[in-house]
Scaffold this motif. Structure first.
Motif, PDB file in Angstrom:
ATOM      1  N   PRO A 258      -4.399   1.878  -8.873  1.00 54.88           N
ATOM      2  CA  PRO A 258      -2.925   0.647  -8.589  1.00 54.88           C
ATOM      3  C   PRO A 258      -1.880   1.324  -9.487  1.00 54.88           C
ATOM      4  N   GLU A 259      -1.887   1.967 -10.943  1.00 59.75           N
ATOM      5  CA  GLU A 259      -1.022   1.997 -11.773  1.00 59.75           C
ATOM      6  C   GLU A 259       0.338   3.031 -11.152  1.00 59.75           C
ATOM      7  N   LEU A 260      -0.047   4.092 -10.448  1.00 56.26           N
ATOM      8  CA  LEU A 260       0.884   4.854  -9.909  1.00 56.26           C
ATOM      9  C   LEU A 260       1.698   3.802  -8.842  1.00 56.26           C
ATOM     10  N   LEU A 261       0.633   3.017  -8.185  1.00 54.94           N
ATOM     11  CA  LEU A 261       1.392   2.019  -7.294  1.00 54.94           C
ATOM     12  C   LEU A 261       2.400   1.386  -8.242  1.00 54.94           C
ATOM     13  N   GLU A 262       2.416   1.082  -8.850  1.00 58.60           N
ATOM     14  CA  GLU A 262       3.340   0.348  -9.995  1.00 58.60           C
ATOM     15  C   GLU A 262       4.468   1.403 -10.759  1.00 58.60           C
ATOM     16  N   ARG A 263       3.691   2.175 -10.947  1.00 58.88           N
ATOM     17  CA  ARG A 263       5.366   3.598 -11.320  1.00 58.88           C
ATOM     18  C   ARG A 263       5.571   4.108 -10.558  1.00 58.88           C
ATOM     19  N   THR A 264       5.289   4.938  -9.324  1.00 56.94           N
ATOM     20  CA  THR A 264       6.214   5.016  -8.984  1.00 56.94           C
ATOM     21  C   THR A 264       5.648   4.643  -7.310  1.00 56.94           C
ATOM     22  N   HIS A 265       6.997   5.280  -6.438  1.00 54.30           N
ATOM     23  CA  HIS A 265       6.938   4.758  -4.824  1.00 54.30           C
ATOM     24  C   HIS A 265       6.646   5.841  -3.380  1.00 54.30           C
ATOM     25  N   LEU A 266       5.824   6.785  -4.568  1.00 56.74           N
ATOM     26  CA  LEU A 266       5.062   8.824  -3.664  1.00 56.74           C
ATOM     27  C   LEU A 266       4.137   7.837  -3.096  1.00 56.74           C
ATOM     28  N   PRO A 267       3.521   7.957  -2.164  1.00 56.06           N
ATOM     29  CA  PRO A 267       2.526   7.993  -1.496  1.00 56.06           C
ATOM     30  C   PRO A 267       1.303   8.734  -2.080  1.00 56.06           C
ATOM     31  N   VAL A 268       0.458   7.880  -2.674  1.00 55.10           N
ATOM     32  CA  VAL A 268      -1.129   8.259  -3.773  1.00 55.10           C
ATOM     33  C   VAL A 268      -2.436   8.464  -2.563  1.00 55.10           C
ATOM     34  N   LEU A 269      -2.872   9.376  -2.361  1.00 59.69           N
ATOM     35  CA  LEU A 269      -4.218   9.907  -2.230  1.00 59.69           C
ATOM     36  C   LEU A 269      -5.237  10.012  -3.189  1.00 59.69           C
ATOM     37  N   VAL A 270      -5.989  10.073  -2.851  1.00 61.43           N
ATOM     38  CA  VAL A 270      -7.236  10.736  -3.067  1.00 61.43           C
ATOM     39  C   VAL A 270      -8.635  11.414  -2.784  1.00 61.43           C
ATOM     40  N   ASP A 271      -9.104  12.214  -3.303  1.00 61.32           N
ATOM     41  CA  ASP A 271      -9.504  13.254  -3.148  1.00 61.32           C
ATOM     42  C   ASP A 271     -11.249  13.171  -3.703  1.00 61.32           C
ATOM     43  N   PRO A 272     -12.400  12.301  -2.640  1.00 55.48           N
ATOM     44  CA  PRO A 272     -13.313  12.163  -3.405  1.00 55.48           C
ATOM     45  C   PRO A 272     -14.781  12.873  -3.568  1.00 55.48           C
ATOM     46  N   SER A 273     -13.929  14.083  -2.344  1.00 55.43           N
ATOM     47  CA  SER A 273     -14.619  15.309  -2.719  1.00 55.43           C
ATOM     48  C   SER A 273     -14.567  15.957  -3.541  1.00 55.43           C
ATOM     49  N   HIS A 274     -13.650  16.145  -4.580  1.00 56.07           N
ATOM     50  CA  HIS A 274     -12.891  17.165  -5.309  1.00 56.07           C
ATOM     51  C   HIS A 274     -13.923  16.001  -7.332  1.00 56.07           C
ATOM     52  N   GLY A 275     -13.971  14.869  -6.889  1.00 59.35           N
ATOM     53  CA  GLY A 275     -13.763  13.569  -8.001  1.00 59.35           C
ATOM     54  C   GLY A 275     -15.116  13.812  -7.842  1.00 59.35           C
ATOM     55  N   THR A 276     -15.978  14.156  -6.585  1.00 64.21           N
ATOM     56  CA  THR A 276     -17.553  13.582  -7.222  1.00 64.21           C
ATOM     57  C   THR A 276     -18.038  15.466  -7.131  1.00 64.21           C
TER      58      THR A 276
END
Ligand code: PEP
Ligand code: MN
Length: 339
Positions: A258-276
């Motif tokens: 949500p922080e990025l969605l306020e600051r930038t117009h670029l698409p935001v992805l998440v990688d839960p594989s490396h993220g966990t």
């Protein structure tokens, strides 16, 4: 600074502003919205006669850009950027959540093509597979390198999925651009400035991962390097950061979405594989990422995770992928999206 044109400004009037801006030694980026055009101007504004620009025909106002990342910020462009990926031109950043799945590394032709088919069947829009692998140990599998190119191309032909693959160095970029639809820049390379500048010169979308110890602003400034180089097709991917915690490989800070969605117009992805780092945690974090507003996911999927040549512990099976996709449809609907 941003020069906001009045609605109805003609291309000639915009061009007049561009020429003025260039006369003052600034670099311009023209952004055409649905009802008006803005000209973002980057450079040393001490040399600028702001009044001259304000007085140009059909200029509404001139406003400063406050954030250090300029072209990536919502100050310059408030509307979300959609980036078309792959042969089908799937719009990443649009209403539908885009899931990109596949093995960490391309290991064999048969295995990769089989995962490709299963990912397409499960409703994914992209197929990941590294051929250049940035491995922590020099003794680990380093990827098939150029020998993996034909398999990437074959998988796209077979499934129509967008091929996402990582460039670990500037010298790999030119060849990879010919075979991949999206160039991944990995966490370790987020501050590899020559690579970012080179990625700014290619005409393929770039998936920029967050560095494991990078702050949000540093990450957005890394994206700015690519955009400033001339490539506006940048997607951001959170992949977890290094903390004191060791029950996970990385700590996945989902508030960044949500922080990025306020600051930038670029698409935001998440990688839960490396993220966990652990496959049993991946499905829940996929759901959480979509609930938090992510535009897409990057997931590691392997036919036989126990025997994967890289990142097996965090890879889910194709069967688990199907279940994840089914649950994402419900989460997406709950937050006004589709999956
Ligand atoms: C990968 O996607 O396999 C990878 C190397 O990721 P990261 O750069 O996030 O470590
Ligand atoms: Mn991996």
């Amino acid at each position: 600074m941003i020069v906001v044109m009045k609605p109805g400004a003609t291309p000639e009037q915009v061009q007049h502003v561009v020429a003025l801006v260039q006369d003052f030694g600034l670099k311009e980026h023209v952004i055409s919205g649905t009802d008006r055009t803005v000209v973002a101007c980057i450079g040393d504004k001490r040399t600028v006669d702001k009044g001259a620009i304000e007085n140009a025909p059909m200029v509404e106002r001139v406003v400063p850009i406050l954030s250090p990342y300029k072209m990536a910020s919502t100050e310059v462009k408030a509307t979300k950027t959609e980036i078309a990926i792959g042969p089908a031109g799937f719009p990443m950043g649009g209403r539908r959540i885009g899931v990109i799945a596949g093995p960490c590394s391309v290991e064999s032709r048969e295995g990769f093509l089989r995962v490709a088919e299963l990912a397409a069947r499960a409703g994914c829009v992209g197929l990941r597979g590294g051929v250049y692998k940035p491995r922590t140990s020099p003794y680990s599998f380093q990827g098939l390198r150029e020998k993996g190119f034909d398999v990437l191309v074959e998988a796209r032909k077979l499934t129509g999925l967008a091929i996402v693959s990582e460039a670990t160095g500037v010298e790999e970029l030119a060849a990879l651009v010919e075979v991949a639809d999206v160039i991944q820049i990995g966490a370790r390379n987020m501050q590899h400035y020559p690579l970012l500048e080179a990625a700014g010169k290619v005409n393929k979308p770039v998936l920029l991962k967050r560095g494991p110890s990078a702050m949000l602003e540093e990450w957005l400034l890394a994206a700015e390097y690519i955009i400033n180089g001339g490539n506006r097709q940048v997607m951001l991917c959170e992949r977890g950061i290094r903390t004191f915690e060791d029950y996970v490989r990385n700590t996945l800070p989902l508030a960044v979405v949500p922080e990025l969605l306020e600051r930038t117009h670029l698409p935001v992805l998440v990688d839960p594989s490396h993220g966990t780092g652990h496959s049993h945690l991946v499905p829940a974090m996929c759901r959480a990422a979509v609930a938090a507003g992510a535009d897409g996911l990057l997931l590691e999927v392997h036919l036989d995770p126990e025997h994967a040549l890289s990142d097996g512990a965090q890879s889910i099976t194709p069967a688990a992928l199907e279940e994840v996709m089914a649950s994402l449809r419900k989460i997406a609907a709950a937050v006004g999206r589709e999956a």
